[in-house]
Motif scaffolding. Structure first.
Motif, mmCIF file in Angstrom:
data_model
loop_
_atom_site.group_PDB
_atom_site.id
_atom_site.type_symbol
_atom_site.label_atom_id
_atom_site.label_comp_id
_atom_site.label_asym_id
_atom_site.label_seq_id
_atom_site.Cartn_x
_atom_site.Cartn_y
_atom_site.Cartn_z
ATOM 1 N N TYR A 1 138.677 134.143 -24.794
ATOM 2 C CA TYR A 1 138.407 135.292 -25.662
ATOM 3 C C TYR A 1 138.736 134.968 -27.119
ATOM 4 C CZ TYR A 1 138.906 139.789 -27.993
ATOM 5 O OH TYR A 1 138.801 140.814 -28.896
ATOM 6 N N GLY A 2 140.014 134.754 -27.418
ATOM 7 C CA GLY A 2 140.432 134.548 -28.805
ATOM 8 C C GLY A 2 139.824 133.304 -29.436
ATOM 9 N N PHE A 3 139.849 132.172 -28.721
ATOM 10 C CA PHE A 3 139.327 130.933 -29.283
ATOM 11 C C PHE A 3 137.808 130.995 -29.433
ATOM 12 C CE2 PHE A 3 138.579 126.386 -29.673
ATOM 13 C CZ PHE A 3 139.662 125.980 -30.438
ATOM 14 N N ALA A 4 137.144 131.618 -28.458
ATOM 15 C CA ALA A 4 135.690 131.768 -28.548
ATOM 16 C C ALA A 4 135.296 132.590 -29.767
ATOM 17 C CB ALA A 4 135.146 132.409 -27.271
ATOM 18 N N VAL A 5 136.015 133.670 -30.021
ATOM 19 C CA VAL A 5 135.743 134.505 -31.194
ATOM 20 C C VAL A 5 136.010 133.726 -32.476
ATOM 21 C CG1 VAL A 5 136.497 136.555 -32.474
ATOM 22 C CG2 VAL A 5 136.152 136.690 -30.009
#
Length: 526
Positions: A63-67
């Motif tokens: 989630y965070g890294f993809a964003v």
């Protein structure tokens, strides 16, 4: 392609991604109920002890890294994309290798810290699960940056569906074969890796056709931006899992000496029953509210049209409204919900205490999302760290005295501090009155009316139902919950603390607006 059509496609993709996120979170909340029914409280304890280790890495990366990857790609020219992706690849590889080493090589140490050496096997399985999550983050970020969100949404749902299927089928097979509960727990932890692997296979063809093929150099500046952005974006989603991690290291150990190992495991498993209930309540309270956050950012950039204050105030009021309704409703029927879902009413008081975290956590999610839109990241992160320390201190002080109810209370204290501090900080950033006193008065009235209706109904229905047990609890749950929700919504609609125009802004709010107009035919639409 026109700019208007491009924006429409983007918004459609964003809506699809939001819907996928809702389905994923719903599945995440729901699967724990049949899993607990299969393995019992002790088996549930085993799984929940190790789950936070894998979940923290999964939320941060997928989630965070993809964003973060998506954001950096969107902010730079195409010629720079290869460098960003190469940097992201090496960074996520380093993080993944570090996480694998900590979980695999440090399994015995971590299990010892948790007070249960047999958990080491689950931690080693979890080490392999995190490996498949790393490439998934890169693929998601690249595709989201190009607006190609349909494959990402499909992959998210597929990942969770595979994970849930492996957990439930694996647990059933392990229990049926007479294997240990720790073996069932290993299968459940391995399911996270199976889901991520399935999502990688699904995304690979689309990603391969769009990836950058020319060489590019590694950038330390890009690495820092990726780390900072990924952590800031995912910090509010990580918060509840970090609270669970604190529980993994403290609750069982603090209960083991006075109760014995077996009873302590069972109590921790009973305490963990609250997780799916709270997750579901938070999902209801925030899924509609968070759709307003992009509107706040958009209206702040426009000089005409609706005021951003309207959306910010509405986001706060709707999240509080549904969070209080969920917490108050669960408080009224918790013994019956507990037995209907988890086979026994054990620990219902602790679950009642725990379930009020829905209110604080819903506010934290909404406020951090709005503050992130202002670029305010450091202070919310600091406040969350302080709340985590309060949770740890609360567990150490309260669990020896009050058992699992003390752990629930410690969580309430930590989250309430974060929510209250965020409200104060938000008002310094943006002086805004979230709601008038009339709103809180009617909210209390709706809660009291719901309590009277549900309590009276239970007093009447219980003597009429033959026998006791899970069937009776299920009947009461399935009838009392809709009754309480109907009474609450009728009072809210009659009071008009959310106007008809405001309901229309919220997805699926048209029916509530229609109900409100029917109850107030002489009121002007406002």
């Amino acid at each position: 392609m026109t700019a208007q059509h491009s924006m429409a496609s983007f918004l459609k993709g964003a809506a699809l991604l939001t819907l996928a996120g809702f389905v994923v979170k719903l599945l995440s909340a729901v699967y724990r109920v049949p899993f607990q029914n299969l393995v019992g409280d002790e088996g549930f304890y085993i799984y929940q002890q190790v789950y936070p280790f894998v979940a923290i890495f999964g939320i941060w990366t997928s989630y965070g890294f993809a964003v973060a990857v998506s954001k950096l790609l969107a902010e730079h020219q195409g010629v720079e994309h290869a460098g960003i992706l190469r940097t992201a690849f090496w960074l996520i590889a380093i993080i993944s290798a570090s996480a694998f080493s900590v979980l695999y090589l440090g399994a015995d140490v971590l299990a010892g810290w948790m007070g249960d050496p047999l958990l080491a096997g689950l931690l080693r399985v979890g080490a392999f699960a995190v490996v498949f999550m790393a490439p998934l983050a890169i693929m998601k970020g690249r595709l989201q940056a190009t607006g190609n969100m349909a494959p990402v949404a499909t992959a998210q749902v597929t990942e969770q569906a595979v994970r849930v299927s492996v957990i439930l089928i694996g647990a059933f097979a392990a229990v049926s074969s007479g294997l240990s509960l720790y073996a069932a727990g290993q299968v459940a932890i391995a399911a996270a890796g199976a889901g991520a692997f399935a999502a990688v296979l699904l995304l690979w063809r689309t990603y391969r056709s769009q990836r950058e093929r020319h060489g590019a150099s590694f950038s330390s500046g890009t690495m820092k931006k990726l780390l900072f952005t990924s952590l800031s974006v995912s910090m509010s989603s990580l918060l509840l899992v970090l609270f669970q991690l604190v529980d993994s290291f403290t609750v069982y150990r603090l209960l083991e000496q006075p109760l014995g190992a077996s009873a302590a495991m069972e109590q921790k498993g009973i305490y963990d029953r609250a997780q799916p209930l709270v997750q579901f309540g938070i999902l209801l309270a925030t899924s509609l509210t968070l759709s307003l956050v992009p509107l706040i950012a958009r209206t702040m950039q426009q000089k005409s049209g609706r005021s951003p204050e309207l959306y910010a105030s509405l986001a706060f009021r709707v999240s509080v409204l549904f969070a209080v309704a969920a917490s108050a409703g669960l408080t009224l029927v918790m013994p019956y919900v507990n037995e209907a879902l988890f086979q026994t009413p054990d620990g219902s008081f602790a679950l009642i205490v725990f379930n009020w975290q829905i209110v604080s956590m819903s506010l934290v999610l909404v406020l951090t999302a709005m503050l992130y839109g202002f670029g305010k990241i450091r202070v919310p992160a600091l406040l969350m760290f302080v709340g985590l320390i309060l949770k740890l201190a609360g567990n150490l002080l309260l669990v020896p005295v009050y058992g699992i109810s003390g752990a629930a209370l410690a969580g309430n204290i930590g989250l309430a501090f974060i929510a209250a501090a965020l409200i104060g900080y938000f008002k310094k950033v943006w002086p805004l009155q979230f709601a008038q006193s009339r709103f809180y008065g009617w909210l209390l009235s709706a809660s009291v009316a719901m309590a009277i209706a549900v309590y009276a109904y239970i007093m009447v229905i219980v003597p009429l139902l033959a026998g006791t047990g899970r069937l009776q609890a299920a009947i009461i749950t399935l009838t009392a919950v809709p009754l309480g929700a109907a009474v609450f919504l009728l009072v809210v609609a009659k009071s008009r603390i959310i106007t008809e125009r405001e309901w229309y802004i919220i997805p699926f709010g048209r029916r509530l607006a229609a109900l409100q107009l029917a109850l107030n035919p002489r009121k002007k639409r406002s």
